[in-house]
Design an enzyme around this catalytic site. Structure first.
Site, short mmCIF file in Angstrom:
data_model
loop_
_atom_site.label_atom_id
_atom_site.label_comp_id
_atom_site.label_asym_id
_atom_site.label_seq_id
_atom_site.Cartn_x
_atom_site.Cartn_y
_atom_site.Cartn_z
N GLU A 281 54.26 47.52 50.08
CA GLU A 281 55.17 47.20 48.98
C GLU A 281 55.10 48.26 47.89
O GLU A 281 56.11 48.57 47.25
CB GLU A 281 54.87 45.82 48.40
CG GLU A 281 55.09 44.67 49.37
CD GLU A 281 56.49 44.67 50.00
OE1 GLU A 281 57.45 45.00 49.30
OE2 GLU A 281 56.60 44.36 51.20
N TYR B 192 56.84 42.26 40.49
CA TYR B 192 57.36 42.23 41.87
C TYR B 192 56.24 42.29 42.90
O TYR B 192 56.15 41.45 43.81
CB TYR B 192 58.34 43.38 42.13
CG TYR B 192 58.54 43.53 43.62
CD1 TYR B 192 59.32 42.61 44.31
CD2 TYR B 192 57.89 44.52 44.35
CE1 TYR B 192 59.45 42.67 45.69
CE2 TYR B 192 58.01 44.59 45.72
CZ TYR B 192 58.79 43.67 46.38
OH TYR B 192 58.91 43.72 47.74
N ASP C 152 63.14 41.86 43.71
CA ASP C 152 63.29 43.30 43.85
C ASP C 152 64.78 43.66 43.82
O ASP C 152 65.63 42.81 43.59
CB ASP C 152 62.62 43.79 45.14
CG ASP C 152 63.37 43.31 46.37
OD1 ASP C 152 64.29 42.49 46.25
OD2 ASP C 152 63.03 43.79 47.48
#
Length: 322
Positions: free
Chosen positions: A14, A97, A115
């Site tokens: 991520e 996030y 996101d």
DNA sequence: AAGCCGGGGTC
DNA sequence: GACCCAGGCTT
């Protein structure tokens, strides 16, 4: 992106995917996991080795933050990720996030992970003309909707599905509305406003930068420098200056074999750079003293420049010379 | 809230 | 060449 969903793998993937396309990340991710398969091995690695694994991905603070956070996780959390939003966002490089992604995807907690994909999907689904970056009002609307989705079960699959849906169906350009599984619920589609959602963000005016970049040899060594502010901050880079004379004067060295060997075009955020590549040699490696820790110079082995010089601009310049 | 930070792939 | 992209940090 088909990463394993343990906390460490999720965190790495991520983070790499922040502002970076999947295809760009894939190779880097595989190599990273090969070299640093656990948070312990990442924490123990030298920073420069970690950075070299980030070569070409940009936003190099992400790599430094991963390294620092790994050391905190090992030293203060016994190598385990704290499964709490507040303690995750306390780590460098983990924001709302990434914390939500780790908590939902790896820990299966009902936490939202808003996101760019979800923002686009929600903007169309609800026909919202605002963006979460715009105001606290829009921010709470988007995050609240993301939370309502995440509270469905199971949260890991819900969040993964939302992101995949945005990446594969509800795409920025030419979304596949004809085959959209939730088209019946899409307000923007109903009003034929999909092409206006999400609204365009105002773009920064590009800044033209012209100057020179120096490849300086002392025997089989190459001169590099780094500062703590601005472009490529805290990164070793080739010396740059507005004129070749400036560049050379600052070094207080006698140069020989000076020649220009091409022009490099490179963009860093909104800076459009056109740099003349200047090659030179010197017979002395004695450099003017560094003014302070905020600016440093060093000679590095020429044949191993890639271990230190981790940025695409330097790679382009060296390619011009060799 | 706004500006800043890389890079590469699209169109 | 402009725009976009699975953001976070600093001011």
């Amino acid at each position: 992106m088909d990463a394993k969903r343990d906390p460490y793998s999720t965190w790495i993937s991520e983070t790499m995917l922040q502002q970076t396309r999947v295809d760009t990340v894939l190779g880097h991710y595989a190599r990273w996991m090969q070299s640093f398969p656990t948070v312990f091995l990442l924490a123990a690695a030298p920073e420069q080795i970690v950075l070299s694994h980030w070569q070409g991905l940009g936003y190099y603070a992400r790599a430094r933050n991963l390294h620092q956070a790994a050391q905190i996780i090992v030293q203060e959390h016994g190598g385990k990720f704290p499964p709490e939003h507040k303690r995750l966002t306390a780590l460098p490089g983990i924001g709302p996030y990434t914390a939500g992604a780790i908590l939902s995807l790896a820990f299966h907690q009902p936490e939202p992970a808003l996101d760019g994909n979800l923002i686009r999907v929600f903007s169309r689904l609800q026909n919202w003309e605002g963006l979460p970056q715009e105001s606290a009002h829009w921010k709470s609307l988007y995050w609240n909707l993301a939370t309502r989705f995440a509270e469905q079960s199971p949260p890991n699959l819900i969040n993964e599905a939302l992101m995949e849906f945005g990446a594969l169906v509800c795409t920025p350009k030419k979304p596949d509305c004809a085959h959209c599984p939730i088209g019946d619920h899409c307000q923007a589609l109903r009003l034929d406003l999909v092409h206006l959602r999400p609204p365009l963000r105002k773009t920064r005016a590009p800044l033209d930068v012209r100057g020179n970049i120096l490849i300086l040899h002392y025997q089989d060594k190459l001169l590099v420098e780094r500062g703590t502010t601005g472009l490529l901050a805290k990164q070793w880079r080739l010396p740059m200056g507005s004129t070749a004379e400036d560049l050379i004067r600052a070094l207080e060295l006698n140069l020989s074999d000076i020649r220009k060997c091409g022009l490099v075009k490179h963009s860093i955020t909104h800076h459009r750079m056109q740099l003349q590549v200047v090659f030179a040699k010197t017979q002395s490696d004695v450099l003017p003293p560094d003014p302070d820790e905020n600016f440093q110079r060093q000679w590095i082995p020429l044949d191993r420049w890639q271990e230190t010089l981790v940025n695409s601009l330097a790679a382009k310049a060296i390619r011009k010379w060799s």
